[in-house]
Each structure stands twice: as C-alpha cells, then as structure tokens.
Design a protein around this motif. Sequence first.
Motif, PDB file in Angstrom:
ATOM      1  N   PRO A 196       0.335  -1.541  -0.105  1.00 51.35           N
ATOM      2  CA  PRO A 196       0.131   0.433  -0.079  1.00 51.35           C
ATOM      3  C   PRO A 196       1.332   0.993  -0.479  1.00 51.35           C
ATOM      4  O   PRO A 196       2.387   1.289   0.093  1.00 51.35           O
ATOM      5  N   ALA A 197       0.531   2.540  -0.449  1.00 46.66           N
ATOM      6  CA  ALA A 197       1.234   3.600  -0.224  1.00 46.66           C
ATOM      7  C   ALA A 197       1.078   4.022   0.941  1.00 46.66           C
ATOM      8  O   ALA A 197       0.681   3.898   1.652  1.00 46.66           O
ATOM      9  N   GLN A 198       2.498   4.622   1.227  1.00 49.04           N
ATOM     10  CA  GLN A 198       3.194   5.296   2.565  1.00 49.04           C
ATOM     11  C   GLN A 198       2.965   7.081   2.401  1.00 49.04           C
ATOM     12  O   GLN A 198       2.931   7.265   1.270  1.00 49.04           O
ATOM     13  N   SER A 199       3.313   7.892   3.656  1.00 53.55           N
ATOM     14  CA  SER A 199       3.044   9.132   3.413  1.00 53.55           C
ATOM     15  C   SER A 199       4.439   9.026   3.329  1.00 53.55           C
ATOM     16  O   SER A 199       5.010  10.788   3.274  1.00 53.55           O
ATOM     17  N   GLY A 200       5.564   8.481   3.928  1.00 57.51           N
ATOM     18  CA  GLY A 200       6.666   8.544   3.372  1.00 57.51           C
ATOM     19  C   GLY A 200       7.708   7.777   3.963  1.00 57.51           C
ATOM     20  O   GLY A 200       7.243   6.321   3.462  1.00 57.51           O
ATOM     21  N   SER A 201       8.615   7.591   3.542  1.00 61.52           N
ATOM     22  CA  SER A 201       9.692   6.341   3.371  1.00 61.52           C
ATOM     23  C   SER A 201       9.990   5.927   5.238  1.00 61.52           C
ATOM     24  O   SER A 201      10.376   7.066   6.107  1.00 61.52           O
ATOM     25  N   GLY A 202      10.819   4.764   4.417  1.00 64.34           N
ATOM     26  CA  GLY A 202      11.519   4.438   6.296  1.00 64.34           C
ATOM     27  C   GLY A 202      10.474   2.617   6.176  1.00 64.34           C
ATOM     28  O   GLY A 202       9.962   2.068   5.352  1.00 64.34           O
ATOM     29  N   SER A 203      11.263   2.122   7.885  1.00 62.67           N
ATOM     30  CA  SER A 203      11.304   0.681   7.547  1.00 62.67           C
ATOM     31  C   SER A 203       9.604   0.250   8.128  1.00 62.67           C
ATOM     32  O   SER A 203       9.127   1.209   8.533  1.00 62.67           O
ATOM     33  N   ARG A 204       8.725  -0.663   6.883  1.00 60.72           N
ATOM     34  CA  ARG A 204       7.888  -0.955   7.721  1.00 60.72           C
ATOM     35  C   ARG A 204       8.179  -2.838   8.069  1.00 60.72           C
ATOM     36  O   ARG A 204       8.127  -3.509   7.199  1.00 60.72           O
ATOM     37  N   LEU A 205       7.522  -3.081   9.793  1.00 62.26           N
ATOM     38  CA  LEU A 205       7.247  -4.493   9.347  1.00 62.26           C
ATOM     39  C   LEU A 205       6.201  -5.275   8.373  1.00 62.26           C
ATOM     40  O   LEU A 205       5.005  -4.683   8.650  1.00 62.26           O
ATOM     41  N   VAL A 206       6.811  -6.201   8.107  1.00 64.93           N
ATOM     42  CA  VAL A 206       5.294  -6.818   7.242  1.00 64.93           C
ATOM     43  C   VAL A 206       5.301  -8.248   8.293  1.00 64.93           C
ATOM     44  O   VAL A 206       5.972  -9.041   8.609  1.00 64.93           O
ATOM     45  N   GLU A 207       3.679  -8.295   8.169  1.00 65.48           N
ATOM     46  CA  GLU A 207       3.296  -9.099   9.059  1.00 65.48           C
ATOM     47  C   GLU A 207       1.831  -9.819   7.800  1.00 65.48           C
ATOM     48  O   GLU A 207       0.993  -8.681   7.068  1.00 65.48           O
ATOM     49  N   VAL A 208       1.713 -10.964   8.401  1.00 61.35           N
ATOM     50  CA  VAL A 208       0.779 -12.045   7.446  1.00 61.35           C
ATOM     51  C   VAL A 208      -0.176 -12.885   8.362  1.00 61.35           C
ATOM     52  O   VAL A 208      -0.504 -12.697   9.357  1.00 61.35           O
ATOM     53  N   SER A 209      -1.818 -12.344   7.671  1.00 57.89           N
ATOM     54  CA  SER A 209      -2.602 -13.590   8.196  1.00 57.89           C
ATOM     55  C   SER A 209      -3.506 -14.807   7.354  1.00 57.89           C
ATOM     56  O   SER A 209      -3.395 -13.790   6.195  1.00 57.89           O
ATOM     57  N   MET A 210      -3.763 -15.636   8.117  1.00 54.92           N
ATOM     58  CA  MET A 210      -4.560 -15.939   7.184  1.00 54.92           C
ATOM     59  C   MET A 210      -5.849 -16.296   7.267  1.00 54.92           C
ATOM     60  O   MET A 210      -6.610 -16.632   6.679  1.00 54.92           O
ATOM     61  N   ASN A 211      -6.743 -15.173   8.535  1.00 54.29           N
ATOM     62  CA  ASN A 211      -8.158 -15.032   8.752  1.00 54.29           C
ATOM     63  C   ASN A 211      -7.928 -13.186   9.030  1.00 54.29           C
ATOM     64  O   ASN A 211      -9.487 -13.328   9.283  1.00 54.29           O
TER      65      ASN A 211
END
Length: 359
Positions: free
Chosen positions: A247-262
């Motif tokens: 998705p688009a973000q308002s600024g640069s930087g690192s974001r943790l990536v999480e996943v969900s099955m439900n």
Amino acid sequence: LYATSLVFTYRTASVVRSIHPVAGALTGGTLVSVYGSGFVDAVGAQCMFGLAAVHARVLSAGMLECVSPSPAEAGYVSVEVTMNGQDFSTDAVLFEYQPAVEVHALEPSRGPVAGGTYVNVTGAGFSQRAALLGYLSCRFNLTVVAAVWVSSFEVHCVAPEHPTGVVSVELTLNDQQYTTDGVHFEYQDVVAHSIEPLNGPVEGGTRLSVLGAHFRESATLRCRFEESSSAVVARYVDASQLECATPAQSGSGSRLVEVSMNAQQFSSGDVAFTYVASAMVSSVWPERGAAEGGTPITVYGANFLSVSEQLDYLHCRFSTRVIRATLLDDHTLVCNTSASFPGHVPLAVTLNARDFSQS
C-alpha cells in the motif's frame, strides 16, 4: 392363631423448588439436578417430566438427580417428584425441551495457536433464553468458552489457545449437552521469514513475495505493513509463499511485514520492507547509440540508491530489455544499451528490480 401387623409410614410431602439446568435437548438425556425438600432414598423415587416418569437418584433430603426422557415435541413441561411412585409433588417447576440445534459453519475457520480469534458461528436453533441463563457456550476440542448470542442462527465466541491442528467446534444450550456436527477449526502457526524485494516506492504497488511456512489458501489471506491503516489482500502461491501489493505510505522508512490467514490476527517477527522515494530520470547522455548495443549511457536523475546496487536491484530498462546498472552517485548511474531495432526506445530505472521509473 396367627397375627400379622403392617406399618404405613407418613412422610412430609416432597417439594420441588428449582432444577438445574432448566433446559435440555429434544433427544432427552439431560442430567437434571432437582432441589427441594422431603426427598428420601426409596425404591419408588421418580421424576415426572410432563407425563413421562423416570428413575430418580436421591442424594440428600434436599437434592436428587434424574435424566430427562425424550418428549414428543419441543416446549415446556413441569417437573415433579415422587418418593413412592404414586404421590407426586405439584409445584409446576418448568423444564424446557429445546428445538434441535445445529452448527453449520465457522468464519473464520482458522486462527493462530495463541487463540484470540473472534469466530462467527452460524447454524440453527440458537436459543436466546439459553444465553440469558448463561448456558450458551462453544467448545473447541475440550476447551469450553463463553458464547455471545446474536440471533437464532448466529453466535460469536473467541477461540482459546491450542496446539496446531484441526479441532471440532460444538455448541451447548444447557451447559451440558453439545452438538455433534463436526464443524472444524484449524489452529495454525504461520511464519513469515523473508520478503522479496526488500524495498519499493512510497507510492505503493510493489508486487511483494512473502516467504514463510504453513500458509494455506483462503479468502481471508492478508498482508499488513506496520503503521498502515489497513491490510491488503494476499494471493496464495504455495505453502511457503504469498504475494501482495504494497500500500502507499506517507513517507519513506522501514515497515514490519505481517501476514494473516484469517484477516484478524497477524504474524509477528522482524521481517521489514523499506519504503523509498521513487527513482526519477531527468536526462541521458549520449542520446544515441549503435543498434548493436553496448553503448555506455550515463543516466541523470534523483533518488538512486547504493543499497539497490548492493542488492543487485539497480537496473536500466531499454524498452523491454533489462540491463544491470552501475551507480556513480545518488544522481548518476551508467548502463550499457541493449541491441535493438533502429529508432527511439523508452528508458527507465528500477531500484528493486520490479518497479520502474516513469519514462
């Protein structure tokens, strides 16, 4: 001359004050505790459910137990007791035979081993009175949790923690007898351990591959990026890979990536995606080269990254042909032209080997 004497014993009349539970299955078989007075341990001790009498087991002068028989139809019947098989109490304490209850489906039908999944249970015959009496519960395998009544065909409950695997989820309306429909809930231990690529533009839209374990195909697969306001739909590739668009973000930087099955609960970990400013191309030199290719082209622009070169992400694209680029500084890079038919071709630059600058 022989004489025989018989003794007739008068006892205090039996009284029924309350029963527990006050409702049971239409099939019978509910163990009902009857509370009152005047109960004696006698061969003739019985309970009467409507017009059907069953044996009673006297536990004390104020408590006995009996098992409800199967009635002809759902509804209320009075429960009375007798100690001699003839004289019954007349207290009209009511017992409800509930219509058949069924569990049809769970949504979601998967969740993490830590529990906490908010599960929507649909079916038929869910009693609001049972909920008001505190009898309504869900059972995940052997663990019983409270249920919230929504309608006669919907209740909600929260999955308890459980090891990985598939368990049956059943429902009770009397805190005793459970459905036997065998609807299943799967406990999973989903893990995301890496992603590709590691960066992408703040405008979003990067096709991200998420690598991990224990992924299952589901309509509720989601990716979430730390600090993002909402999750995005993920596509199942196989048990160890998902794909999703950043998705688009308002600024640069690192974001943790999480996943969900439900689409509720997300994995945890230290897998991070870095948002960067999009690469921009302002000019090239020279602007012409041999159709055979091999001409070194200096590309001028902005936001070129050394980390992209280190990760082997930094490339130029001549029309559809992608060529590795060499970084000179964050405004300049060099790449060799590819062979092409004579004519103009668009040139673009990528910082992640997937998303290219606008030509």
